[in-house]
Structures are given as structure tokens and as C-alpha cells.
Design a protein around this motif. Structure first.
Motif, mmCIF file in Angstrom:
data_model
loop_
_atom_site.group_PDB
_atom_site.id
_atom_site.type_symbol
_atom_site.label_atom_id
_atom_site.label_comp_id
_atom_site.label_asym_id
_atom_site.label_seq_id
_atom_site.Cartn_x
_atom_site.Cartn_y
_atom_site.Cartn_z
ATOM 1 N N MET A 95 -13.576 1.778 -2.830
ATOM 2 C CA MET A 95 -12.670 1.744 -1.693
ATOM 3 C C MET A 95 -12.675 0.354 -1.078
ATOM 4 S SD MET A 95 -14.777 3.964 1.168
ATOM 5 C CE MET A 95 -13.447 3.885 2.338
ATOM 6 N N TRP A 96 -11.772 0.122 -0.144
ATOM 7 C CA TRP A 96 -11.696 -1.162 0.553
ATOM 8 C C TRP A 96 -12.230 -0.985 1.966
ATOM 9 C CZ3 TRP A 96 -9.438 -0.274 -3.836
ATOM 10 C CH2 TRP A 96 -9.171 -1.342 -4.689
ATOM 11 N N THR A 114 -15.950 2.422 7.845
ATOM 12 C CA THR A 114 -16.063 1.447 6.761
ATOM 13 C C THR A 114 -15.651 0.018 7.118
ATOM 14 O OG1 THR A 114 -13.845 1.912 5.892
ATOM 15 C CG2 THR A 114 -15.660 3.282 5.073
ATOM 16 N N LYS A 115 -15.065 -0.192 8.293
ATOM 17 C CA LYS A 115 -14.503 -1.515 8.600
ATOM 18 C C LYS A 115 -15.547 -2.622 8.675
ATOM 19 C CE LYS A 115 -14.306 -0.984 13.637
ATOM 20 N NZ LYS A 115 -14.994 -2.147 14.163
ATOM 21 N N ASP A 116 -16.775 -2.315 9.064
ATOM 22 C CA ASP A 116 -17.805 -3.342 9.211
ATOM 23 C C ASP A 116 -18.795 -3.383 8.044
ATOM 24 O OD1 ASP A 116 -16.809 -4.234 11.672
ATOM 25 O OD2 ASP A 116 -17.900 -2.666 12.754
ATOM 26 N N ILE A 117 -18.538 -2.621 6.996
ATOM 27 C CA ILE A 117 -19.430 -2.617 5.833
ATOM 28 C C ILE A 117 -19.074 -3.808 4.948
ATOM 29 C CG2 ILE A 117 -20.153 -1.362 3.774
ATOM 30 C CD1 ILE A 117 -19.683 1.226 5.322
ATOM 31 N N ASN A 150 -14.785 -2.986 -1.470
ATOM 32 C CA ASN A 150 -14.063 -4.234 -1.694
ATOM 33 C C ASN A 150 -13.690 -4.852 -0.356
ATOM 34 O OD1 ASN A 150 -13.856 -4.097 -4.633
ATOM 35 N ND2 ASN A 150 -12.611 -2.296 -4.239
ATOM 36 N N PRO A 151 -13.625 -6.186 -0.288
ATOM 37 C CA PRO A 151 -13.220 -6.822 0.968
ATOM 38 C C PRO A 151 -11.751 -6.551 1.247
ATOM 39 C CG PRO A 151 -13.394 -8.454 -0.773
ATOM 40 C CD PRO A 151 -13.872 -7.147 -1.350
ATOM 41 N N SER A 152 -11.394 -6.533 2.512
ATOM 42 C CA SER A 152 -10.017 -6.268 2.895
ATOM 43 C C SER A 152 -9.505 -7.392 3.790
ATOM 44 C CB SER A 152 -9.929 -4.936 3.645
ATOM 45 O OG SER A 152 -8.615 -4.703 4.069
ATOM 46 N N GLU A 204 -5.146 8.314 3.076
ATOM 47 C CA GLU A 204 -5.992 7.591 2.164
ATOM 48 C C GLU A 204 -5.349 6.288 1.762
ATOM 49 O OE1 GLU A 204 -8.466 8.501 -1.910
ATOM 50 O OE2 GLU A 204 -7.652 10.131 -0.718
ATOM 51 N N GLY A 205 -6.129 5.212 1.709
ATOM 52 C CA GLY A 205 -5.636 3.885 1.324
ATOM 53 C C GLY A 205 -5.217 3.809 -0.114
ATOM 54 N N ALA A 206 -4.444 2.790 -0.440
ATOM 55 C CA ALA A 206 -3.946 2.602 -1.796
ATOM 56 C C ALA A 206 -5.026 2.135 -2.728
ATOM 57 C CB ALA A 206 -2.802 1.599 -1.791
#
Length: 120
Positions: free
Chosen positions: A10-11, A72-75, A104-106, A118-120
Motif C-alpha cells: 500500500m501507499w 498510515t500517513k506517518d509510516i 510505498n512513499p506517497s 481503497e487507494g489505487a
């Protein structure tokens, strides 16, 4: 017995549902489920979800862990270890799933409310 290599990707900052099917148990209702993500099998948890806190949805022999964008934003980008542990109504504990999570970085800015998609 744990199902190994339950890997997913995931991102950072995305929403994702991860569903696990437990082979040896017909009904998980009444069981406590804990899902843990760490940098390695020996490190402190980066993220934890628990059914007792209504963070895991149970349906018969399946359970779903919902990871929100806030979770997940700060992982940091990288590969993490995860496992799911069930404690049944007789207080028996068993690890039912293990694997790797690739974050993965976003490039997106996460300041918008989680849409629940859910994200792409």
C-alpha cells in the motif's frame, strides 16, 4: 497453524481493507483478534488493531483489518512484518497469519478526511 506469506502493499496515507480467512476455525464470533505491524519480528509495534476496540470486523471464519489514511500517513516507506493473533473463548492463543507489508512513499498531502475508499 498460521498462514504464511500473507503479503500486501500500500501507499503511505492510503485507506486499505485487508481480509484474512482462518482455515481451522468455523466461526470467530466471541474470539479476540489482534493484528500487529512491526519493522521486524523483534521490534515494537508500528501499528496495532484489535477486535476488542472494534478495529477489526469479524464474519464467520473471516476477519477484516481496516487501515485508515490516518493510520498510515506517518509510516515511513519500507517493508514491515505483520501477524494476526486470535484468542478464542477458552483463552487459547494462536497466530493465524504472518507476512510482509510494503509501504510505498506517497506524494499526496494527507489533510483531507478519509473517504473510506481503497487507494489505487
Amino acid at each position: 497453524m498460521a498462514v504464511k506469506e500473507q503479503n500486501f502493499e500500500m501507499w503511505a496515507g492510503d485507506y486499505k481493507k485487508v481480509t484474512f480467512v482462518v482455515q481451522d476455525i468455523e466461526n470467530l464470533v466471541g474470539a479476540n483478534i489482534q493484528w500487529i505491524m512491526t519493522q521486524s519480528a523483534k521490534s515494537e509495534p508500528v501499528l496495532t488493531k484489535e477486535s476488542t476496540a472494534n478495529e477489526i470486523n469479524i464474519n464467520k471464519n473471516e476477519f477484516t483489518v481496516e487501515l485508515s489514511s490516518v493510520d498510515t500517513k506517518d509510516i515511513a516507506a519500507g517493508t514491515y512484518y505483520h501477524e494476526a493473533i486470535i484468542t478464542d473463548t477458552e483463552n487459547h492463543t494462536v497466530t493465524v497469519a504472518t507476512g510482509k507489508v510494503t509501504i510505498n512513499p506517497s506524494l499526496k498531502k494527507v489533510g483531507v478526511a478519509d473517504s473510506g475508499e481503497e487507494g489505487a
